[in-house]
Design a protein around this motif. Structure first.
Motif, PDB file in Angstrom:
ATOM      1  N   ARG A   1      46.288  94.173 -51.240  1.00  0.00           N
ATOM      2  CA  ARG A   1      45.076  93.496 -50.794  1.00  0.00           C
ATOM      3  C   ARG A   1      44.484  92.753 -51.989  1.00  0.00           C
ATOM      4  O   ARG A   1      44.208  93.354 -53.017  1.00  0.00           O
ATOM      5  N   ILE A   2      44.323  91.442 -51.850  1.00  0.00           N
ATOM      6  CA  ILE A   2      43.750  90.655 -52.943  1.00  0.00           C
ATOM      7  C   ILE A   2      42.228  90.750 -52.865  1.00  0.00           C
ATOM      8  O   ILE A   2      41.617  90.375 -51.867  1.00  0.00           O
ATOM      9  N   VAL A   3      41.645  91.274 -53.920  1.00  0.00           N
ATOM     10  CA  VAL A   3      40.193  91.402 -54.014  1.00  0.00           C
ATOM     11  C   VAL A   3      39.766  90.766 -55.336  1.00  0.00           C
ATOM     12  O   VAL A   3      39.952  91.354 -56.408  1.00  0.00           O
ATOM     13  N   TYR A   4      39.218  89.565 -55.252  1.00  0.00           N
ATOM     14  CA  TYR A   4      38.738  88.936 -56.478  1.00  0.00           C
ATOM     15  C   TYR A   4      37.560  89.736 -57.041  1.00  0.00           C
ATOM     16  O   TYR A   4      36.631  90.080 -56.302  1.00  0.00           O
ATOM     17  N   PRO A   5      37.572  90.037 -58.320  1.00  0.00           N
ATOM     18  CA  PRO A   5      36.397  90.686 -58.908  1.00  0.00           C
ATOM     19  C   PRO A   5      35.171  89.787 -58.787  1.00  0.00           C
ATOM     20  O   PRO A   5      35.291  88.563 -58.713  1.00  0.00           O
TER      21      PRO A   5
END
Length: 376
Positions: free
Chosen positions: A167-171
């Motif tokens: 899952r791509i979760v941008y900070p």
């Protein structure tokens, strides 16, 4: 209540945080806030190696704090033992590796695989540890959070991590106040003894950050321009003093306080960030928040972060970096356009959005575990 989430908060208490430590701190703070607004909040159990400051996190009746003192092997022995005792619904590690043996499901954040791209930039034992723990953690975790599409791609390339597991979760990036930053320009310049006109780099000074080519590009720019280059960051492993030879007007500040970052950015002609590899480049988004034009590499995650809000360069091409510096210093219209687009783009990277996505991942991982149990 849907269950207890055990969170490794050991990296959130560092006195001088780098990117991963700041990620752990800000994400946990935002998770606590977002969790409070849920109809059925999780019980968040935060595990520390050291006693956290009393004001580190907001008060919440849904949070428990545990301090586990241990001089070494904290993750694999001390925290693992606590997990076996507590048996939480899910364990989450935002900035480290999963324990070797622990019960139940887990989620881990993988920030970058720079040691795979640039192995020589890491001590041999550190590189071996990173490889072993990342290989194990991505396999053991129910879901893997990646800071960017670039990191997600690397997980598939180097460890065959299934795309459906990532899952791509941008900070998030703290929204620095551009007006306050502008007001701090003069005092920040005075504190660090800087001239009025300078290009800025922020980060640890090490080979992966491409410092040598940055200085070479600056020397080319200086052939026809006046100004300085400020390298704001501590000297890292394999820093080479010869990089600075023959380069006039280069200022090496050492580690800078977080409070000074916005003033440095607001006063710069541009942030020049030609890093060879980044899982997520915090300085480029921080620069956009402060109204500072961005020159960045068109490789790894930086292209997806910057988009059309900066000048993208080939980090291996000194002439290309120098040309972008010239465009930024000579064309006020270009600078104004980059600043405007930067303000708009920076708003995409929010800790509240990141926390919401992480909570959704918690839901997904726990629901998946319950569904599998029901099917047996």
């Amino acid at each position: 209540m849907p269950g207890t989430i055990a969170i490794d908060a050991s990296r959130s208490t560092r006195a001088r945080p780098t990117g991963t430590e700041n990620y752990a701190l800000r994400l946990i703070q935002s998770l606590i806030t977002a969790n409070e607004s849920r109809r059925e909040p999780y019980r968040l159990s935060l595990y520390f190696r050291d006693e956290p400051p009393a004001d580190l996190f907001d008060e919440s009746r849904h949070v428990n704090v545990y301090v586990l003192k241990s001089p070494r092997l904290w993750t694999h022995l001390r925290w693992a033992a606590a997990l076996w005792k507590a048996k939480p619904a899910l364990s989450f590690v935002p900035a480290h590796s999963l324990p070797i043996f622990f019960p139940g499901k887990a989620i881990v954040t993988v920030h970058d695989l720079g040691y795979k791209h640039f192995p020589a930039a890491h001590p041999a034992l550190q590189r071996l540890y990173l490889d072993i723990t990342t290989r194990y953690s991505q396999a053991r975790a129910a879901l893997v959070l990646a800071d960017s599409q670039a990191t997600a791609n690397d997980l598939g390339r180097f460890y065959n991590t299934p795309a459906g597991k990532i899952r791509i979760v941008y900070p998030g990036v703290d929204a620095l106040d551009a007006k306050s930053a502008a007001a701090a320009i003069d005092s920040t310049r005075a504190k660090y003894g800087l001239p009025q006109r300078y290009f800025l780099f922020i980060g640890t000074l090490q080979p992966r950050k491409n410092i040598q080519r940055l200085i070479q590009a600056f020397r080319r720019w200086r052939e026809d321009h006046d100004g300085a280059l400020v390298l704001a960051g501590a000297k890292g492993w394999l820093f080479d003093e010869t990089w600075l030879e023959g380069a006039d007007n280069v200022h090496v500040t050492g580690y800078i306080d977080e409070a000074d970052k916005s003033g440095l950015l607001a006063g710069a002609t541009a942030l020049v960030f030609p890093s060879l590899y980044e899982g997520f480049g915090f300085p480029v988004v921080e620069a956009m928040h402060c109204g500072c034009p961005v020159i960045a590499s068109k490789t790894s995650s930086l292209r997806e972060l910057v988009g059309d809000a900066g000048l993208l360069v080939d980090p291996l091409d000194v002439a290309d970096i120098a040309a972008a510096m010239g465009r930024c210093s000579d064309d006020e219209g270009l600078r104004a356009g980059l600043v405007a687009r930067g303000f708009r783009r920076a708003g995409r990277f929010s800790w509240s959005v990141a926390a919401a996505k992480v909570l959704a991942a918690f839901d997904e991982a726990i629901k998946g575990a319950k569904d599998r149990q029901a099917a047996i």
